[in-house]
Design an enzyme around this catalytic site. Structure first.
Site, PDB file in Angstrom:
ATOM      1  N   LEU A   1       0.792  -1.234   0.000  1.00  0.00           N
ATOM      2  CA  LEU A   1       0.000   0.000   0.000  1.00  0.00           C
ATOM      3  C   LEU A   1       0.819   1.276   0.000  1.00  0.00           C
ATOM      4  O   LEU A   1       0.289   2.355   0.252  1.00  0.00           O
ATOM      5  CB  LEU A   1      -0.962  -0.013   1.191  1.00  0.00           C
ATOM      6  CG  LEU A   1      -1.951  -1.183   1.201  1.00  0.00           C
ATOM      7  CD1 LEU A   1      -2.914  -1.058   2.377  1.00  0.00           C
ATOM      8  CD2 LEU A   1      -2.731  -1.260  -0.113  1.00  0.00           C
ATOM      9  N   LYS A   2       2.111   1.179  -0.294  1.00  0.00           N
ATOM     10  CA  LYS A   2       2.942   2.389  -0.367  1.00  0.00           C
ATOM     11  C   LYS A   2       3.401   2.614  -1.809  1.00  0.00           C
ATOM     12  O   LYS A   2       3.540   1.658  -2.587  1.00  0.00           O
ATOM     13  CB  LYS A   2       4.162   2.233   0.541  1.00  0.00           C
ATOM     14  CG  LYS A   2       3.826   2.173   2.019  1.00  0.00           C
ATOM     15  CD  LYS A   2       2.919   3.295   2.403  1.00  0.00           C
ATOM     16  CE  LYS A   2       3.064   3.835   3.750  1.00  0.00           C
ATOM     17  NZ  LYS A   2       2.035   4.878   4.062  1.00  0.00           N
TER      18      LYS A   2
ATOM     19  N   HIS B   1      -4.341  -5.229  -9.064  1.00  0.00           N
ATOM     20  CA  HIS B   1      -5.304  -4.258  -8.536  1.00  0.00           C
ATOM     21  C   HIS B   1      -6.700  -4.856  -8.663  1.00  0.00           C
ATOM     22  O   HIS B   1      -7.027  -5.450  -9.705  1.00  0.00           O
ATOM     23  CB  HIS B   1      -5.196  -2.934  -9.301  1.00  0.00           C
ATOM     24  CG  HIS B   1      -6.145  -1.886  -8.819  1.00  0.00           C
ATOM     25  ND1 HIS B   1      -5.911  -1.147  -7.686  1.00  0.00           N
ATOM     26  CD2 HIS B   1      -7.352  -1.499  -9.300  1.00  0.00           C
ATOM     27  CE1 HIS B   1      -6.940  -0.327  -7.501  1.00  0.00           C
ATOM     28  NE2 HIS B   1      -7.825  -0.520  -8.454  1.00  0.00           N
TER      29      HIS B   1
ATOM     30  N   GLU C   1      -8.206 -13.139  -8.741  1.00  0.00           N
ATOM     31  CA  GLU C   1      -6.844 -12.596  -8.615  1.00  0.00           C
ATOM     32  C   GLU C   1      -5.823 -13.718  -8.427  1.00  0.00           C
ATOM     33  O   GLU C   1      -4.751 -13.737  -9.053  1.00  0.00           O
ATOM     34  CB  GLU C   1      -6.759 -11.658  -7.413  1.00  0.00           C
ATOM     35  CG  GLU C   1      -7.469 -10.335  -7.569  1.00  0.00           C
ATOM     36  CD  GLU C   1      -7.272  -9.473  -6.340  1.00  0.00           C
ATOM     37  OE1 GLU C   1      -6.124  -9.316  -5.893  1.00  0.00           O
ATOM     38  OE2 GLU C   1      -8.274  -8.931  -5.851  1.00  0.00           O
TER      39      GLU C   1
HETATM   40  N1  LIG Z   1       4.873   3.617  -8.115  1.00  0.00           N
HETATM   41  C1  LIG Z   1       3.826   2.801  -7.835  1.00  0.00           C
HETATM   42  N2  LIG Z   1       3.669   2.313  -6.588  1.00  0.00           N
HETATM   43  C2  LIG Z   1       2.619   1.490  -6.300  1.00  0.00           C
HETATM   44  C3  LIG Z   1       1.672   1.168  -7.294  1.00  0.00           C
HETATM   45  C4  LIG Z   1       1.866   1.705  -8.621  1.00  0.00           C
HETATM   46  O1  LIG Z   1       1.071   1.433  -9.558  1.00  0.00           O
HETATM   47  N3  LIG Z   1       2.947   2.518  -8.838  1.00  0.00           N
HETATM   48  N4  LIG Z   1       0.572   0.370  -6.993  1.00  0.00           N
HETATM   49  C5  LIG Z   1       0.249   0.312  -5.570  1.00  0.00           C
HETATM   50  C6  LIG Z   1      -0.870  -0.617  -5.243  1.00  0.00           C
HETATM   51  N5  LIG Z   1      -2.117   0.157  -5.286  1.00  0.00           N
HETATM   52  C7  LIG Z   1      -3.051  -0.197  -6.199  1.00  0.00           C
HETATM   53  O2  LIG Z   1      -2.969  -1.196  -6.918  1.00  0.00           O
HETATM   54  C8  LIG Z   1      -2.342   1.243  -4.398  1.00  0.00           C
HETATM   55  C9  LIG Z   1      -1.873   1.153  -3.093  1.00  0.00           C
HETATM   56  C10 LIG Z   1      -2.083   2.209  -2.204  1.00  0.00           C
HETATM   57  C11 LIG Z   1      -2.763   3.354  -2.613  1.00  0.00           C
HETATM   58  C12 LIG Z   1      -2.944   4.493  -1.663  1.00  0.00           C
HETATM   59  O3  LIG Z   1      -3.723   5.385  -1.913  1.00  0.00           O
HETATM   60  N6  LIG Z   1      -2.195   4.438  -0.550  1.00  0.00           N
HETATM   61  C13 LIG Z   1      -2.342   5.474   0.526  1.00  0.00           C
HETATM   62  C14 LIG Z   1      -1.662   5.005   1.809  1.00  0.00           C
HETATM   63  C15 LIG Z   1      -2.364   3.768   2.363  1.00  0.00           C
HETATM   64  C16 LIG Z   1      -1.751   3.325   3.684  1.00  0.00           C
HETATM   65  O4  LIG Z   1      -0.588   3.689   3.963  1.00  0.00           O
HETATM   66  O5  LIG Z   1      -2.446   2.562   4.400  1.00  0.00           O
HETATM   67  C17 LIG Z   1      -1.683   6.779   0.078  1.00  0.00           C
HETATM   68  O6  LIG Z   1      -0.695   6.748  -0.676  1.00  0.00           O
HETATM   69  O7  LIG Z   1      -2.169   7.797   0.576  1.00  0.00           O
HETATM   70  C18 LIG Z   1      -3.260   3.432  -3.896  1.00  0.00           C
HETATM   71  C19 LIG Z   1      -3.060   2.372  -4.799  1.00  0.00           C
HETATM   72  C20 LIG Z   1       1.466  -0.008  -4.745  1.00  0.00           C
HETATM   73  N7  LIG Z   1       2.509   0.969  -5.061  1.00  0.00           N
HETATM   74  N1  GAR Z   2      -4.584  -1.006  -4.849  1.00  0.00           N
HETATM   75  C1  GAR Z   2      -3.918  -2.141  -4.290  1.00  0.00           C
HETATM   76  C2  GAR Z   2      -4.942  -3.127  -3.773  1.00  0.00           C
HETATM   77  O1  GAR Z   2      -6.028  -2.748  -3.381  1.00  0.00           O
HETATM   78  N2  GAR Z   2      -4.543  -4.397  -3.808  1.00  0.00           N
HETATM   79  C3  GAR Z   2      -5.441  -5.423  -3.364  1.00  0.00           C
HETATM   80  O2  GAR Z   2      -5.188  -5.723  -1.996  1.00  0.00           O
HETATM   81  C4  GAR Z   2      -5.636  -7.069  -1.774  1.00  0.00           C
HETATM   82  C5  GAR Z   2      -4.520  -7.783  -1.062  1.00  0.00           C
HETATM   83  O3  GAR Z   2      -4.998  -9.025  -0.637  1.00  0.00           O
HETATM   84  P1  GAR Z   2      -3.940 -10.142  -0.140  1.00  0.00           P
HETATM   85  O4  GAR Z   2      -3.034  -9.450   0.852  1.00  0.00           O
HETATM   86  O5  GAR Z   2      -4.817 -11.209   0.458  1.00  0.00           O
HETATM   87  O6  GAR Z   2      -3.188 -10.619  -1.373  1.00  0.00           O
HETATM   88  C6  GAR Z   2      -5.905  -7.698  -3.158  1.00  0.00           C
HETATM   89  O7  GAR Z   2      -7.295  -7.717  -3.431  1.00  0.00           O
HETATM   90  C7  GAR Z   2      -5.215  -6.735  -4.092  1.00  0.00           C
HETATM   91  O8  GAR Z   2      -5.805  -6.673  -5.379  1.00  0.00           O
END
Ligand SMILES: Nc1nc2c(c(=O)[nH]1)N[C@@H](CN(C=O)c1ccc(C(=O)N[C@@H](CCC(=O)O)C(=O)O)cc1)CN2
Ligand code: GAR
Length: 254
Positions: free
Chosen positions: A115-116, A134, A204
């Site tokens: 999530l970072k 995703h 997934e």
């Molecule tokens: N450079 C990249 N980094 C990440 C990507 C990406 O495409 N490019 N994908 C993410 C995964 N993701 C969606 O698939 C995703 C994860 C987290 C967030 C988000 O909004 N995070 C929050 C913080 C959340 C927390 O710390 O609990 C934020 O940044 O404010 C959006 C999309 C992984 N990294």
């Molecule tokens: N934007 C990123 C995001 O939402 N990713 C989602 O987090 C879950 C992780 O589940 P898991 O820890 O059981 O694999 C999954 O559903 C993945 O697609």
């Protein structure tokens, strides 16, 4: 054998040579998680049963106590903490993470509920080698703020009739990298976000294993316009030509 195939106006496509799986050297994988890690566990099981020609060499997380990290420790997989948390001794900077991943000879990085934001240093160090899964059909319901149940709540609230899973290459923004594969999942009339989440997560697990299998077997092809495609295990393409008939037909995962 000429590996290039003319695709009319779309230009050419290097279909590459298919090596038998027995000749493919296993790839070293790093998986990034922040939560329970069910996608990580699916890929781990697939690496054990031979569906994926890769080994998970290291797990990276920003949540040292998350389920994915616990599972990794149980299996003897090294756990790295990144990013470095404020006032915490543990944790790697982006530069240190690159050096550490190089020390594990990592070929590919798989984000699975991480999530970072992946820092640009890592993206530049591992070009076309970082995937993310995703839980929606990108580009819909993606970007900053769209993760976990937030995605499924937004999909249900929107009235969308379909959702699904997307696997894409990672670039410097959230969820804007080149889409590699998708699977569609129906949204039922009275679905709760939790019911939709479970249906998408089931897809997934299957999709990520199929994609990582292709990645480790060098079956990713890049079209002239930059769109990545997955070659199925068997390729046969029929190209009528003036002199001879080459018989090969290309099948691709969506
Ligand atoms: N450079 C990249 N980094 C990440 C990507 C990406 O495409 N490019 N994908 C993410 C995964 N993701 C969606 O698939 C995703 C994860 C987290 C967030 C988000 O909004 N995070 C929050 C913080 C959340 C927390 O710390 O609990 C934020 O940044 O404010 C959006 C999309 C992984 N990294
Ligand atoms: N934007 C990123 C995001 O939402 N990713 C989602 O987090 C879950 C992780 O589940 P898991 O820890 O059981 O694999 C999954 O559903 C993945 O697609």
């Amino acid at each position: 054998m000429n590996n290039f195939v003319k695709l009319g106006s779309k230009g050419s496509l290097d279909v590459g040579e298919d090596k038998p799986v027995s000749e493919i050297r296993k790839k070293n994988l790093a998986v990034f998680v922040s939560g329970g890690g069910s996608n990580f566990r699916s890929i781990y099981e697939a690496s054990l049963n031979g569906s994926v020609q890769g080994d998970i060499a290291v797990l990276v997380t920003n949540k040292p106590e998350c389920g994915g990290a616990e599972f990794a420790r149980e299996k003897g997989i090294p756990v790295l903490i990144c990013p470095k948390l404020k006032d915490e001794k543990e944790g790697l900077s982006a530069e240190d993470l690159v050096v550490t991943l190089r020390s594990y000879s990592i070929h590919f990085i798989l984000l699975a509920g991480y999530l970072k934001l992946i820092p640009v240093e890592l993206i530049r160090a591992f070009p076309k080698s970082i995937l993310n899964i995703h839980p929606s059909l990108l580009p819909s319901f993606g970007g900053k703020g769209y993760y976990g149940m937030k995605v499924h709540k937004a999909v249900v609230a929107s009235g969308a009739r379909y959702s699904g899973a997307t696997i894409h290459f990672v670039d410097e923004q959230y969820d804007t990298g080149r889409i590699l594969a998708q699977r569609v999942v129906p949204v039922l009339a009275f679905d709760t976000p939790e019911e939709l989440a479970a249906r998408v997560l089931h897809e997934e697990h299957k999709l990520y294993v199929e994609v990582v299998s292709a990645l480790c077997e060098d079956r990713i092809i890049w079209r002239d316009d930059g769109v990545p495609l997955i070659k199925s295990k068997k390729t046969l393409l029929i190209i009528p030509s003036r002199l001879t008939l080459h018989s090969v037909s290309l099948h691709y995962l969506l």
